[in-house]
Scaffold this motif. Structure first.
Motif, PDB file in Angstrom:
ATOM      1  N   ASN A   8       0.804  -1.223   0.000  1.00 49.86           N
ATOM      2  CA  ASN A   8       0.000   0.000   0.000  1.00 49.86           C
ATOM      3  C   ASN A   8       0.842   1.281   0.000  1.00 49.86           C
ATOM      4  O   ASN A   8       0.323   2.357   0.268  1.00 49.86           O
ATOM      5  CB  ASN A   8      -0.916   0.011   1.229  1.00 49.86           C
ATOM      6  CG  ASN A   8      -1.922  -1.112   1.176  1.00 49.86           C
ATOM      7  OD1 ASN A   8      -2.562  -1.325   0.164  1.00 49.86           O
ATOM      8  ND2 ASN A   8      -2.030  -1.852   2.262  1.00 49.86           N
ATOM      9  N   GLY A   9       2.108   1.172  -0.300  1.00 50.42           N
ATOM     10  CA  GLY A   9       3.003   2.323  -0.247  1.00 50.42           C
ATOM     11  C   GLY A   9       2.600   3.453  -1.184  1.00 50.42           C
ATOM     12  O   GLY A   9       2.611   4.629  -0.809  1.00 50.42           O
ATOM     13  N   ALA A  10       2.239   3.115  -2.420  1.00 50.12           N
ATOM     14  CA  ALA A  10       1.847   4.142  -3.384  1.00 50.12           C
ATOM     15  C   ALA A  10       0.579   4.857  -2.936  1.00 50.12           C
ATOM     16  O   ALA A  10       0.470   6.091  -3.052  1.00 50.12           O
ATOM     17  CB  ALA A  10       1.647   3.515  -4.755  1.00 50.12           C
ATOM     18  N   THR A  11      -0.369   4.121  -2.412  1.00 51.35           N
ATOM     19  CA  THR A  11      -1.614   4.722  -1.933  1.00 51.35           C
ATOM     20  C   THR A  11      -1.355   5.657  -0.760  1.00 51.35           C
ATOM     21  O   THR A  11      -1.933   6.741  -0.677  1.00 51.35           O
ATOM     22  CB  THR A  11      -2.610   3.620  -1.518  1.00 51.35           C
ATOM     23  OG1 THR A  11      -2.804   2.736  -2.615  1.00 51.35           O
ATOM     24  CG2 THR A  11      -3.931   4.211  -1.092  1.00 51.35           C
ATOM     25  N   LEU A  18      -2.060  14.458  -1.328  1.00 53.28           N
ATOM     26  CA  LEU A  18      -3.375  15.105  -1.444  1.00 53.28           C
ATOM     27  C   LEU A  18      -3.751  15.861  -0.175  1.00 53.28           C
ATOM     28  O   LEU A  18      -4.306  16.959  -0.239  1.00 53.28           O
ATOM     29  CB  LEU A  18      -4.450  14.068  -1.787  1.00 53.28           C
ATOM     30  CG  LEU A  18      -4.398  13.518  -3.207  1.00 53.28           C
ATOM     31  CD1 LEU A  18      -5.428  12.423  -3.389  1.00 53.28           C
ATOM     32  CD2 LEU A  18      -4.615  14.632  -4.215  1.00 53.28           C
ATOM     33  N   ILE A  19      -3.446  15.297   0.985  1.00 52.57           N
ATOM     34  CA  ILE A  19      -3.733  15.985   2.247  1.00 52.57           C
ATOM     35  C   ILE A  19      -2.923  17.273   2.340  1.00 52.57           C
ATOM     36  O   ILE A  19      -3.449  18.323   2.734  1.00 52.57           O
ATOM     37  CB  ILE A  19      -3.454  15.050   3.441  1.00 52.57           C
ATOM     38  CG1 ILE A  19      -4.507  13.949   3.505  1.00 52.57           C
ATOM     39  CG2 ILE A  19      -3.424  15.831   4.750  1.00 52.57           C
ATOM     40  CD1 ILE A  19      -4.207  12.870   4.514  1.00 52.57           C
ATOM     41  N   VAL A  23      -4.483  21.135   2.557  1.00 53.28           N
ATOM     42  CA  VAL A  23      -4.119  22.035   3.655  1.00 53.28           C
ATOM     43  C   VAL A  23      -3.528  23.333   3.114  1.00 53.28           C
ATOM     44  O   VAL A  23      -3.884  24.427   3.568  1.00 53.28           O
ATOM     45  CB  VAL A  23      -3.145  21.333   4.631  1.00 53.28           C
ATOM     46  CG1 VAL A  23      -2.533  22.315   5.605  1.00 53.28           C
ATOM     47  CG2 VAL A  23      -3.865  20.218   5.381  1.00 53.28           C
ATOM     48  N   LEU A  24      -2.652  23.230   2.127  1.00 54.71           N
ATOM     49  CA  LEU A  24      -2.060  24.434   1.542  1.00 54.71           C
ATOM     50  C   LEU A  24      -3.107  25.298   0.837  1.00 54.71           C
ATOM     51  O   LEU A  24      -3.071  26.525   0.924  1.00 54.71           O
ATOM     52  CB  LEU A  24      -0.944  24.049   0.569  1.00 54.71           C
ATOM     53  CG  LEU A  24       0.316  23.470   1.199  1.00 54.71           C
ATOM     54  CD1 LEU A  24       1.282  23.022   0.118  1.00 54.71           C
ATOM     55  CD2 LEU A  24       0.959  24.470   2.133  1.00 54.71           C
ATOM     56  N   ALA A  25      -4.044  24.678   0.149  1.00 53.67           N
ATOM     57  CA  ALA A  25      -5.112  25.429  -0.510  1.00 53.67           C
ATOM     58  C   ALA A  25      -5.985  26.133   0.517  1.00 53.67           C
ATOM     59  O   ALA A  25      -6.380  27.285   0.331  1.00 53.67           O
ATOM     60  CB  ALA A  25      -5.953  24.495  -1.381  1.00 53.67           C
TER      61      ALA A  25
END
Length: 62
Positions: A8-11, A18-19, A23-25
């Protein structure tokens, strides 16, 4: 545990990216909102078109 991380590393990496982007947006939107809190532009209340427009009340009297 290592087997699960490798499967599950890529996920996990995509989810973390994405998180971070969300947060930056959110920080940019909050910063751009301005000091007056109107949320229409980032120019401040001195240049705001809506500064002289009264807020609409929820209880309208006829």
């Amino acid at each position: 545990m290592l087997l699960w991380l490798s499967a599950n590393g890529a996920t996990i990496i995509i989810t973390l990216i994405l998180i971070i982007l969300v947060v930056l947006a959110g920080r940019k939107i909050r910063k751009r909102k301005g000091n007056c809190g109107c949320g229409h532009c980032g120019c401040g209340c001195d240049n705001c078109y809506f500064k002289n427009v009264p807020e609409q009340s929820e209880n309208k009297k006829e």
